[in-house]
Design a protein around this motif. Sequence first.
Motif, PDB file in Angstrom:
ATOM      1  N   TYR A  50       3.513   0.593   3.076  1.00  0.00           N
ATOM      2  CA  TYR A  50       4.437   1.414   3.462  1.00  0.00           C
ATOM      3  C   TYR A  50       4.631   2.368   2.409  1.00  0.00           C
ATOM      4  CZ  TYR A  50       8.109  -1.142   1.133  1.00  0.00           C
ATOM      5  OH  TYR A  50       9.043  -1.857   0.219  1.00  0.00           O
ATOM      6  N   ILE A  51       5.263   3.563   2.310  1.00  0.00           N
ATOM      7  CA  ILE A  51       5.845   4.363   1.610  1.00  0.00           C
ATOM      8  C   ILE A  51       7.248   4.959   1.719  1.00  0.00           C
ATOM      9  CG2 ILE A  51       4.710   6.531   2.771  1.00  0.00           C
ATOM     10  CD1 ILE A  51       4.130   7.579  -0.329  1.00  0.00           C
ATOM     11  N   THR A  58       5.998   2.428  -3.009  1.00  0.00           N
ATOM     12  CA  THR A  58       5.072   1.999  -2.208  1.00  0.00           C
ATOM     13  C   THR A  58       4.894   0.627  -2.248  1.00  0.00           C
ATOM     14  OG1 THR A  58       3.121   2.177  -3.668  1.00  0.00           O
ATOM     15  CG2 THR A  58       3.705   4.205  -2.257  1.00  0.00           C
ATOM     16  N   TYR A  60       2.127  -2.720  -0.641  1.00  0.00           N
ATOM     17  CA  TYR A  60       0.730  -3.009   0.018  1.00  0.00           C
ATOM     18  C   TYR A  60       0.801  -4.451   0.444  1.00  0.00           C
ATOM     19  CZ  TYR A  60      -0.626   1.599  -1.728  1.00  0.00           C
ATOM     20  OH  TYR A  60      -0.685   2.911  -2.056  1.00  0.00           O
ATOM     21  N   SER A  71      -0.217   7.637   1.019  1.00  0.00           N
ATOM     22  CA  SER A  71       0.579   8.991   0.407  1.00  0.00           C
ATOM     23  C   SER A  71       1.039   9.705   1.356  1.00  0.00           C
ATOM     24  CB  SER A  71      -0.607   9.709  -0.589  1.00  0.00           C
ATOM     25  OG  SER A  71      -1.594  10.086   0.464  1.00  0.00           O
TER      26      SER A  71
END
Length: 123
Positions: A50-51, A58, A60, A71
């Motif tokens: 997510y960002i 961010t 992961y 991005s």
Amino acid sequence: QVQLVESGGGLVQAGGSLRLSCAASRRTFSSYTMGWFRQAPGKEREFVAYITWNGGSTYYADSVKGRFTISRDNAKNTVDLQMYSLKPEDTAIYYCAANYNRASIRAYEYDFWGQGTQVTVSS
């Protein structure tokens, strides 16, 4: 309502790369945390990355850390997932999702979903 459309999936050999893109319909796109999830046949949907709304944070999944990069471009209402060093176990349908309330790895906390794009990694 936010409509999300993914693109960029395909067939790639192990070790290769792909770039997924997700286009959002809404001008308030910049207010949403955006996530990528994936679902392999016979498996539960799982979090990938997510960002946050401004790209400031961010996160992961361990399985993709160091290989995938998320991005976003709020001016273009897009969020991308660059995938390197792909493995056969990365094969899945990849979904982007939008979450207005909070950054989360939980699928049920996301409000809007795209239709998904297939990624197949051959060995």
